[in-house]
Design an enzyme around this catalytic site. Sequence first.
Site, PDB file in Angstrom:
ATOM      1  N   ILE A  82      35.024  54.456  57.388  1.00  0.00           N
ATOM      2  CA  ILE A  82      35.900  54.728  58.521  1.00  0.00           C
ATOM      3  C   ILE A  82      35.082  55.100  59.751  1.00  0.00           C
ATOM      4  O   ILE A  82      34.311  56.061  59.742  1.00  0.00           O
ATOM      5  CB  ILE A  82      36.901  55.863  58.174  1.00  0.00           C
ATOM      6  CG1 ILE A  82      37.622  55.555  56.850  1.00  0.00           C
ATOM      7  CG2 ILE A  82      37.875  56.065  59.324  1.00  0.00           C
ATOM      8  CD1 ILE A  82      38.383  54.240  56.815  1.00  0.00           C
ATOM      9  N   LYS A  83      35.267  54.295  60.799  1.00  0.00           N
ATOM     10  CA  LYS A  83      34.526  54.520  62.044  1.00  0.00           C
ATOM     11  C   LYS A  83      35.357  55.448  62.935  1.00  0.00           C
ATOM     12  O   LYS A  83      36.527  55.177  63.224  1.00  0.00           O
ATOM     13  CB  LYS A  83      34.294  53.163  62.721  1.00  0.00           C
ATOM     14  CG  LYS A  83      32.999  53.080  63.490  1.00  0.00           C
ATOM     15  CD  LYS A  83      32.728  51.638  63.888  1.00  0.00           C
ATOM     16  CE  LYS A  83      31.558  51.538  64.824  1.00  0.00           C
ATOM     17  NZ  LYS A  83      31.453  50.203  65.420  1.00  0.00           N
TER      18      LYS A  83
END
Length: 212
Positions: A82-83
């Site tokens: 997850i960015k």
Amino acid sequence: MKLFIDTANTQEIRDAASIGVICGVTTNPTLVAKEGRDFSDVIQEIAEIVDGPISAEVMADDCNGMIAEARTLSKIHPNIVIKIPVTQEGLKAVHQLAKEGIRTNVTLIFSPSQALLAARAGASFVSPFVGRLNDISNDGITLIKTIADIFSLHNIKTEIIAASIRDPQSVVACAKAGAHIATLPYKVIQAMFVHPLTDAGIQKFKKDWNKK
Ligand code: G3P
């Protein structure tokens, strides 16, 4: 230094994967929007092509919203990372997601202090943007080297993804500066092949072979 591809274009990912040089993928909202496709369809297709970390960015501004998006995205495939942007709300989300075993890539890093905060919050990866710093007459490579020195000095396991890379020279400079990974647009991977002496050498070998 490992190489990832920085794109949401699945044809480019297929082409780069077939060369065998990439072991992960990063995307960002701009790259996904360019493809005009459903986000989770794109991420799902990428996961079928590359067996390595795939960064997908959340769009909420608040911690709870980011966590909700992250939980949904991480269900698509175990390789999803997850960015999350390096804001206070972002790092609160990183901290919670780390406790849940969800890996994060903290993005839009432009200073060593931001990278240190992200690592301490529990980020698996940090993404310093080299090209965008160079664009404003700063030195992106020095940023990579400083973060690499700090992480090495303090035995921090967070991996550095050198992002916003625009040319082959920067790839080499990031490798020398200690980045663990560089994420590259497909056109930069293609440019890394090019050398006029290679082309001239192939032509000469062909010419000589045909004379025999
Ligand atoms: O995905 C983050 C980064 O690689 C974006 O690059 O060229 O838009 O600064 P760029």
